[in-house]
Write a protein that holds these residues in place. Structure first.
Motif, PDB file in Angstrom:
ATOM      1  N   ARG A 149       0.168  -1.140   0.212  1.00  0.00           N
ATOM      2  CA  ARG A 149      -0.237   0.052   0.091  1.00  0.00           C
ATOM      3  C   ARG A 149       0.993   1.344  -0.513  1.00  0.00           C
ATOM      4  O   ARG A 149       1.714   1.618   0.491  1.00  0.00           O
ATOM      5  CB  ARG A 149      -0.976   0.008   1.180  1.00  0.00           C
ATOM      6  CG  ARG A 149      -1.763   1.015   1.280  1.00  0.00           C
ATOM      7  CD  ARG A 149      -2.819   1.206   2.733  1.00  0.00           C
ATOM      8  NE  ARG A 149      -3.641   1.888   2.867  1.00  0.00           N
ATOM      9  CZ  ARG A 149      -3.594   3.163   3.247  1.00  0.00           C
ATOM     10  NH1 ARG A 149      -2.902   3.306   3.890  1.00  0.00           N
ATOM     11  NH2 ARG A 149      -4.690   4.384   3.435  1.00  0.00           N
ATOM     12  N   ASP A 192      -0.513   6.896   2.562  1.00  0.00           N
ATOM     13  CA  ASP A 192      -0.784   7.671   2.993  1.00  0.00           C
ATOM     14  C   ASP A 192      -0.750   9.041   2.056  1.00  0.00           C
ATOM     15  O   ASP A 192      -1.537   9.770   0.868  1.00  0.00           O
ATOM     16  CB  ASP A 192      -2.189   8.390   4.096  1.00  0.00           C
ATOM     17  CG  ASP A 192      -2.041   6.878   4.771  1.00  0.00           C
ATOM     18  OD1 ASP A 192      -2.414   6.460   4.400  1.00  0.00           O
ATOM     19  OD2 ASP A 192      -2.437   7.656   6.074  1.00  0.00           O
ATOM     20  N   GLN A 236      -1.379   8.879  -1.618  1.00  0.00           N
ATOM     21  CA  GLN A 236      -2.895   8.594  -2.146  1.00  0.00           C
ATOM     22  C   GLN A 236      -3.582   9.996  -2.340  1.00  0.00           C
ATOM     23  O   GLN A 236      -4.240  10.261  -3.707  1.00  0.00           O
ATOM     24  CB  GLN A 236      -3.539   7.688  -0.816  1.00  0.00           C
ATOM     25  CG  GLN A 236      -2.805   6.536  -1.007  1.00  0.00           C
ATOM     26  CD  GLN A 236      -3.533   5.273  -0.020  1.00  0.00           C
ATOM     27  OE1 GLN A 236      -4.130   5.088  -0.766  1.00  0.00           O
ATOM     28  NE2 GLN A 236      -2.982   5.076   0.777  1.00  0.00           N
TER      29      GLN A 236
END
Length: 233
Positions: free
Chosen positions: A2, A5, A8
């Motif tokens: 992933r 943050d 993203q």
């Protein structure tokens, strides 16, 4: 794995404002003689470090693509990388003769030691402090020995941070970090990149903060016959 943050949110924010941003900034280097001169200096350093076989250079955080286009005009083989797929699509449309790819400066999808230089103008401003040295370490990994790096960023008397929740009438979540040239130079040194030049420009026009520019270089190649550790125990 992933993505962090901040990556993203940066991607989503620039995807949301890409068209309006590109319309406002089709070429932010126009009428900026200092920035143009620094790109010329970068191009000369890239050519000097590459010898007869000039490796490609990367415009990281390429946005609408005008920096890559300027480097192309200076005779360098160049491609752009941006975290925003929408920005990449607009850059490809504006400059179909050049290559642009989606990617992140924190995990470049490039082999070690393949780039003849890196330009990152106003893209490291979205990278938090705890990821900045890691991004510069990625720069060093993909650079050929002695290849240059040119950074541009907002600066101030003290380091600071701002989060914007709206731009061009669109809801976003975009972090901006401004840093002193010395603070960024320290991070470059931590990543193994050597400072070559440092320039601070006063705000112009509607700008509210000074602009800092750093030229750095990857470590010089080892002289013939020098010991090269194999990396094995």
């Amino acid at each position: 794995m992933r993505a962090p943050d901040f990556l993203q949110s940066t991607q989503a924010s620039y995807d949301a404002i890409a068209e309006a941003y590109a319309a406002e900034h089709p070429d932010s280097l126009a009428g900026r003689p200092l920035e143009s001169a620094l790109l010329m200096a970068f191009a000369e350093l890239a050519r000097a470090s590459g010898g007869a076989a000039q490796a490609p250079v990367a415009d990281i955080g390429s946005g609408p693509g005008y920096v890559a286009a300027r480097l192309h005009g200076l005779g360098l083989p160049v491609f752009g990388i941006d975290v925003s797929p929408r920005m990449v699509a607009l850059a490809r449309r504006a400059h179909p003769e050049l290559r642009f790819h989606v990617g992140s400066m924190t995990a470049l999808d490039l082999p070690d030691g393949t780039l003849g230089g890196i330009v990152a103008l106003y893209s490291t401003i979205h990278v938090p402090d705890d990821h900045l040295t890691g991004a510069f370490t990625e720069f060093r990994r993909v650079l050929r020995p002695g290849a240059p790096v040119l950074l541009g960023f907002q600066s101030g008397d003290e380091d600071g941070h701002l989060r914007l929740s709206e731009r061009y009438g669109r809801e976003i979540s975009l972090d901006y970090y401004w840093r002193s040239p010395e603070a960024v130079a320290d991070r470059l040194g931590e990543a193994g990149l050597d400072l070559y030049a440092q320039v601070l420009r006063a705000p112009q026009g509607e700008e509210k903060m000074p602009r800092a520019f750093l030229l750095a270089r990857g470590p010089a190649p080892a002289p013939p016959g020098a010991f090269r550790p194999s990396g094995r125990g």
